[in-house]
Design a protein around this motif. Sequence first.
Motif, PDB file in Angstrom:
ATOM      1  N   GLY A  19       8.823  18.810 -48.057  1.00 14.22           N
ATOM      2  CA  GLY A  19       9.034  19.660 -46.878  1.00 14.22           C
ATOM      3  C   GLY A  19      10.097  19.086 -45.962  1.00 14.22           C
ATOM      4  O   GLY A  19      10.956  19.812 -45.458  1.00 14.22           O
ATOM      5  N   GLU A  20      10.041  17.771 -45.760  1.00 15.62           N
ATOM      6  CA  GLU A  20      11.029  17.131 -44.880  1.00 15.62           C
ATOM      7  C   GLU A  20      12.439  17.337 -45.415  1.00 15.62           C
ATOM      8  O   GLU A  20      13.366  17.639 -44.678  1.00 15.62           O
ATOM      9  N   SER A  21      12.564  17.208 -46.739  1.00 16.09           N
ATOM     10  CA  SER A  21      13.900  17.367 -47.317  1.00 16.09           C
ATOM     11  C   SER A  21      14.359  18.825 -47.271  1.00 16.09           C
ATOM     12  O   SER A  21      15.518  19.118 -47.499  1.00 16.09           O
ATOM     13  N   HIS A  22      13.445  19.741 -46.993  1.00 16.73           N
ATOM     14  CA  HIS A  22      13.814  21.155 -46.870  1.00 16.73           C
ATOM     15  C   HIS A  22      13.666  21.654 -45.429  1.00 16.73           C
ATOM     16  O   HIS A  22      13.628  22.865 -45.189  1.00 16.73           O
ATOM     17  N   GLU A  23      13.562  20.691 -44.500  1.00 17.62           N
ATOM     18  CA  GLU A  23      13.437  21.014 -43.069  1.00 17.62           C
ATOM     19  C   GLU A  23      12.300  21.978 -42.772  1.00 17.62           C
ATOM     20  O   GLU A  23      12.442  22.956 -42.041  1.00 17.62           O
ATOM     21  N   ILE A  24      11.183  21.722 -43.386  1.00 17.94           N
ATOM     22  CA  ILE A  24       9.996  22.550 -43.129  1.00 17.94           C
ATOM     23  C   ILE A  24       9.052  21.776 -42.220  1.00 17.94           C
ATOM     24  O   ILE A  24       8.684  20.637 -42.498  1.00 17.94           O
ATOM     25  N   ASP A  25       8.688  22.448 -41.158  1.00 17.04           N
ATOM     26  CA  ASP A  25       7.884  21.850 -40.100  1.00 17.04           C
ATOM     27  C   ASP A  25       6.392  22.059 -40.398  1.00 17.04           C
ATOM     28  O   ASP A  25       5.982  23.145 -40.783  1.00 17.04           O
ATOM     29  N   THR A  26       5.589  21.014 -40.230  1.00 18.84           N
ATOM     30  CA  THR A  26       4.140  21.167 -40.453  1.00 18.84           C
ATOM     31  C   THR A  26       3.375  20.614 -39.249  1.00 18.84           C
ATOM     32  O   THR A  26       3.966  20.069 -38.327  1.00 18.84           O
ATOM     33  N   CYS A  27       2.048  20.682 -39.354  1.00 19.39           N
ATOM     34  CA  CYS A  27       1.214  20.151 -38.259  1.00 19.39           C
ATOM     35  C   CYS A  27       1.500  18.665 -38.038  1.00 19.39           C
ATOM     36  O   CYS A  27       1.365  18.158 -36.920  1.00 19.39           O
ATOM     37  N   PHE A  28       1.918  17.980 -39.083  1.00 16.03           N
ATOM     38  CA  PHE A  28       2.188  16.540 -38.941  1.00 16.03           C
ATOM     39  C   PHE A  28       3.393  16.316 -38.022  1.00 16.03           C
ATOM     40  O   PHE A  28       3.389  15.420 -37.185  1.00 16.03           O
ATOM     41  N   ASP A  29       4.416  17.157 -38.185  1.00 16.99           N
ATOM     42  CA  ASP A  29       5.597  17.039 -37.317  1.00 16.99           C
ATOM     43  C   ASP A  29       5.258  17.467 -35.897  1.00 16.99           C
ATOM     44  O   ASP A  29       5.663  16.833 -34.926  1.00 16.99           O
ATOM     45  N   ARG A  30       4.499  18.559 -35.797  1.00 13.73           N
ATOM     46  CA  ARG A  30       4.157  19.048 -34.454  1.00 13.73           C
ATOM     47  C   ARG A  30       3.295  18.027 -33.719  1.00 13.73           C
ATOM     48  O   ARG A  30       3.408  17.853 -32.506  1.00 13.73           O
ATOM     49  N   ALA A  31       2.412  17.363 -34.472  1.00 12.79           N
ATOM     50  CA  ALA A  31       1.555  16.347 -33.831  1.00 12.79           C
ATOM     51  C   ALA A  31       2.400  15.196 -33.293  1.00 12.79           C
ATOM     52  O   ALA A  31       2.079  14.610 -32.260  1.00 12.79           O
ATOM     53  N   GLN A  32       3.494  14.879 -33.987  1.00 11.14           N
ATOM     54  CA  GLN A  32       4.373  13.802 -33.504  1.00 11.14           C
ATOM     55  C   GLN A  32       5.114  14.232 -32.240  1.00 11.14           C
ATOM     56  O   GLN A  32       5.264  13.462 -31.303  1.00 11.14           O
ATOM     57  N   ARG A  33       5.552  15.482 -32.252  1.00 12.15           N
ATOM     58  CA  ARG A  33       6.362  15.965 -31.118  1.00 12.15           C
ATOM     59  C   ARG A  33       5.538  16.217 -29.859  1.00 12.15           C
ATOM     60  O   ARG A  33       5.968  15.948 -28.759  1.00 12.15           O
ATOM     61  N   LEU A  34       4.328  16.762 -30.064  1.00 10.51           N
ATOM     62  CA  LEU A  34       3.509  17.166 -28.918  1.00 10.51           C
ATOM     63  C   LEU A  34       2.520  16.069 -28.561  1.00 10.51           C
ATOM     64  O   LEU A  34       1.428  16.014 -29.115  1.00 10.51           O
ATOM     65  N   LYS A  35       2.899  15.208 -27.668  1.00  5.34           N
ATOM     66  CA  LYS A  35       1.962  14.151 -27.270  1.00  5.34           C
ATOM     67  C   LYS A  35       0.896  14.773 -26.370  1.00  5.34           C
ATOM     68  O   LYS A  35       1.216  15.570 -25.485  1.00  5.34           O
ATOM     69  N   PRO A  36      -0.374  14.424 -26.572  1.00  3.69           N
ATOM     70  CA  PRO A  36      -1.407  15.031 -25.727  1.00  3.69           C
ATOM     71  C   PRO A  36      -1.246  14.596 -24.274  1.00  3.69           C
ATOM     72  O   PRO A  36      -0.811  13.474 -24.009  1.00  3.69           O
ATOM     73  N   CYS A  37      -1.601  15.463 -23.350  1.00  4.68           N
ATOM     74  CA  CYS A  37      -1.593  15.092 -21.934  1.00  4.68           C
ATOM     75  C   CYS A  37      -2.736  14.098 -21.723  1.00  4.68           C
ATOM     76  O   CYS A  37      -3.894  14.412 -22.010  1.00  4.68           O
ATOM     77  N   PRO A  38      -2.434  12.886 -21.249  1.00  5.62           N
ATOM     78  CA  PRO A  38      -3.490  11.873 -21.166  1.00  5.62           C
ATOM     79  C   PRO A  38      -4.595  12.238 -20.172  1.00  5.62           C
ATOM     80  O   PRO A  38      -5.722  11.776 -20.299  1.00  5.62           O
ATOM     81  N   ILE A  39      -4.273  13.080 -19.200  1.00  4.38           N
ATOM     82  CA  ILE A  39      -5.291  13.441 -18.195  1.00  4.38           C
ATOM     83  C   ILE A  39      -6.302  14.411 -18.833  1.00  4.38           C
ATOM     84  O   ILE A  39      -7.513  14.197 -18.807  1.00  4.38           O
ATOM     85  N   GLY A  40      -5.777  15.443 -19.444  1.00  2.00           N
ATOM     86  CA  GLY A  40      -6.670  16.409 -20.116  1.00  2.00           C
ATOM     87  C   GLY A  40      -7.400  15.778 -21.277  1.00  2.00           C
ATOM     88  O   GLY A  40      -8.597  16.033 -21.499  1.00  2.00           O
ATOM     89  N   ALA A  41      -6.707  14.923 -22.034  1.00  2.28           N
ATOM     90  CA  ALA A  41      -7.297  14.351 -23.249  1.00  2.28           C
ATOM     91  C   ALA A  41      -8.522  13.496 -22.946  1.00  2.28           C
ATOM     92  O   ALA A  41      -9.424  13.372 -23.775  1.00  2.28           O
ATOM     93  N   SER A  42      -8.574  12.918 -21.744  1.00  2.00           N
ATOM     94  CA  SER A  42      -9.714  12.040 -21.427  1.00  2.00           C
ATOM     95  C   SER A  42     -10.751  12.746 -20.565  1.00  2.00           C
ATOM     96  O   SER A  42     -11.659  12.115 -20.043  1.00  2.00           O
ATOM     97  N   GLY A  43     -10.614  14.042 -20.389  1.00  2.00           N
ATOM     98  CA  GLY A  43     -11.629  14.810 -19.667  1.00  2.00           C
ATOM     99  C   GLY A  43     -11.439  14.810 -18.167  1.00  2.00           C
ATOM    100  O   GLY A  43     -12.333  15.227 -17.425  1.00  2.00           O
ATOM    101  N   ALA A  44     -10.260  14.359 -17.686  1.00  2.00           N
ATOM    102  CA  ALA A  44     -10.071  14.197 -16.250  1.00  2.00           C
ATOM    103  C   ALA A  44      -9.305  15.355 -15.618  1.00  2.00           C
ATOM    104  O   ALA A  44      -8.700  15.196 -14.550  1.00  2.00           O
ATOM    105  N   CYS A  45      -9.292  16.491 -16.272  1.00  2.00           N
ATOM    106  CA  CYS A  45      -8.600  17.656 -15.727  1.00  2.00           C
ATOM    107  C   CYS A  45      -9.602  18.800 -15.617  1.00  2.00           C
ATOM    108  O   CYS A  45     -10.322  19.088 -16.564  1.00  2.00           O
ATOM    109  N   CYS A  46      -9.658  19.434 -14.456  1.00  2.00           N
ATOM    110  CA  CYS A  46     -10.551  20.590 -14.310  1.00  2.00           C
ATOM    111  C   CYS A  46      -9.695  21.831 -14.109  1.00  2.00           C
ATOM    112  O   CYS A  46      -8.901  21.895 -13.169  1.00  2.00           O
ATOM    113  N   LYS A  47      -9.849  22.805 -14.977  1.00  4.91           N
ATOM    114  CA  LYS A  47      -9.070  24.037 -14.800  1.00  4.91           C
ATOM    115  C   LYS A  47      -9.971  25.263 -14.898  1.00  4.91           C
ATOM    116  O   LYS A  47      -9.581  26.296 -15.423  1.00  4.91           O
TER     117      LYS A  47
END
Length: 662
Positions: A19-47
């Motif tokens: 996939g990489e050699s064919h420029e195909i994007d997967t959840c693995f690439d998206r997981a690298q690009r999208l770092k979780p918000c540390p506030i929400g990830a630890s339960g410290a955000c109320c919305k």
Amino acid sequence: MKKVIKTANEVSEQIIQWGESHEIDTCFDRAQRLKPCPIGASGACCKICHMGPCRFVGRNAEKEAKGVCGATLPTVASRNLLRMAVGGAAAHSDHARDMAFILLAVANGEAKDFKITDARKLYRVAEILGIEFGSGRSAKDVARDVALKFLEDFGRQKGEINYVKRAPKKTQERWKKWGIVPRGIDREITEAMHRTHMGVDHDPDNLLLGTLKVSLADGWGGSMISTDITDILFGTPRPVKAEASFGIFKEDEVNIVVHGHEPSLAEMIVDVVSEPEMIAYAKSKGAKRINLGGMCCTANEVLMRHGIPTAGGFTNQELAVMTGLIDVLTVDIQCIMPALVGLSRKFHTKVITTSYKAKIPGAIHIQYDEHRAKEIAREIVKIAIDNYPNRKAEGSHVSQKYPLIAGFSHEYIEYMQGGSWRASFRPLNDAIMAGRIRGVVGLAGCDNPRVPSQGIHRFLAIELIKADILIVTTGCGSHACGGAGYMTPEMALENAGPGLREVCEAIGIPPILHVGACVDNSRILTIATAMAEEGGLSDEIGGMPAVGIAPEWMSEKAIAIGCYFAASGVPVIFGGESPVGASEEVTRIMTEVWFERFKGALHFEPDPEKILALTLNYIDRAREALKLRKYEPGRFGIERVLMDMAARRELERAAKPHLGIY
Ligand code: BF8
């Protein structure tokens, strides 16, 4: 730049690289690009209201941070966890509701493509529910009463859900004492949504008790109902040989993947792909045959009952499309990545959605209806056949696949320990008491692209069986093990500790038992109950040398599962960072306080070595508290001799030749 390891699954890795050699994007690439918000990830955000979102950060946030309304961090973190459990309980239970409606339709003669496959299980369930059977009542009449009784569990306003009484008495007493016996599934879900609304419940301990209550409505309600109805309609699993990984797809055959969770349409597709007219139609398009493979929990359902091969779990779904060999990928509900549709356009694959609850823009939608199930299954299979000539050359064609044995229902596990007329959990309890088996671990939950996917499952599976721990696995945990070739009896010979190896050899089982889909975690509750009732260990689920692990969890369903095991008395360890890690108070309640009250707990621990150490510690502490023989590898106490399969069959033939298996 440092290369990121995306998966521990070598076959997946090959496809990812292609996939990489064919420029195909997967959840693995998206997981690298999208770092979780540390506030929400630890339960410290109320919305939950529009005065926020409020972030609970800064030094001493635990005590000092306040939202606009004055809510504290422990309130917010526990409220967030309860909302996650609600999502999970709703998902499993809505699945169960649909299964109950199918059973009702079958009983009423309105779903003619289905039948009651396991009448014996139907009667066993009827007995538990207090429904009359035998004495001239037809199976359909009994099934109607069973379906209606289950449907009552959803809308009941007072009292308790039916299956609470299946739990050991002492476990039930704990639930009563702490006010967490679920009344009706829908009532608990609604109440939990209410108490997490702005300005309602602010007591972290009370919110966390609510989390346990709604989760029990899932485990002993929705999930257990779903497992039982599925067994009644499609058969209670018994061991079956199958294969796992992407090599199950064939270049010269029509390949169809069934993906999602509800098994009824998949069951119909299993039937339809072997219809002579369908095979002839496939041949007319140049294909040799029609090949069916599973994905995620639908895979587990059809694997457990029919030996349909599995392509894998959650993080494998995009990779299946990238083989270029899938003519139709049909999905229903839950754990379906919307990315599949965009990805499928790069290949010839058609993605078909089948539930009005779960549509994806760009997919073909064919609404499933159990009243014309076979007709819809045929429509889907025909689309796949018609699409076969459109297959292009590109794709990552891999050939690796691994053998596996699945199909270990609670009933079969009981049968394998004594045959039809001596079935019991005695030998397992004896083996644990003697120290031959150190303890039992449920290895479950999702796989996750935020870690080298399936890697923590694999690491723990090997280390645990080496330590003489019997593993029961479900969901994507079982895909991780199956796709590594870990679910064969040979695995015990090569990797299990000496005690576990002997037990596996005597019975002829793998050291890692596939007990089903994610809803079938309820089978683990039933197994634990049977062990408690057998005697010699704990007289409740709590206190058993048993631990639940979901090392790569990602879904809200996993939170509900973790919490219903904790409430039932099982210490549970989740991998990854804690979704409530910002609050020490919430963390303390879920571990120390829950353990004191229920003998269960919910930990979050990202380090796999520490997960292992914590697991062994819980198991050894439970052995000590039960005054069992201290575990020492290769040194066992006296126990009853396990009969091997051949000896048992001989005995059964002589005693009750008319009896079938289980
Ligand atoms: O909890 S439901 S397909 S991802 S195993 Fe896998 Fe099944 Fe999804 Fe997560 Ni569970």
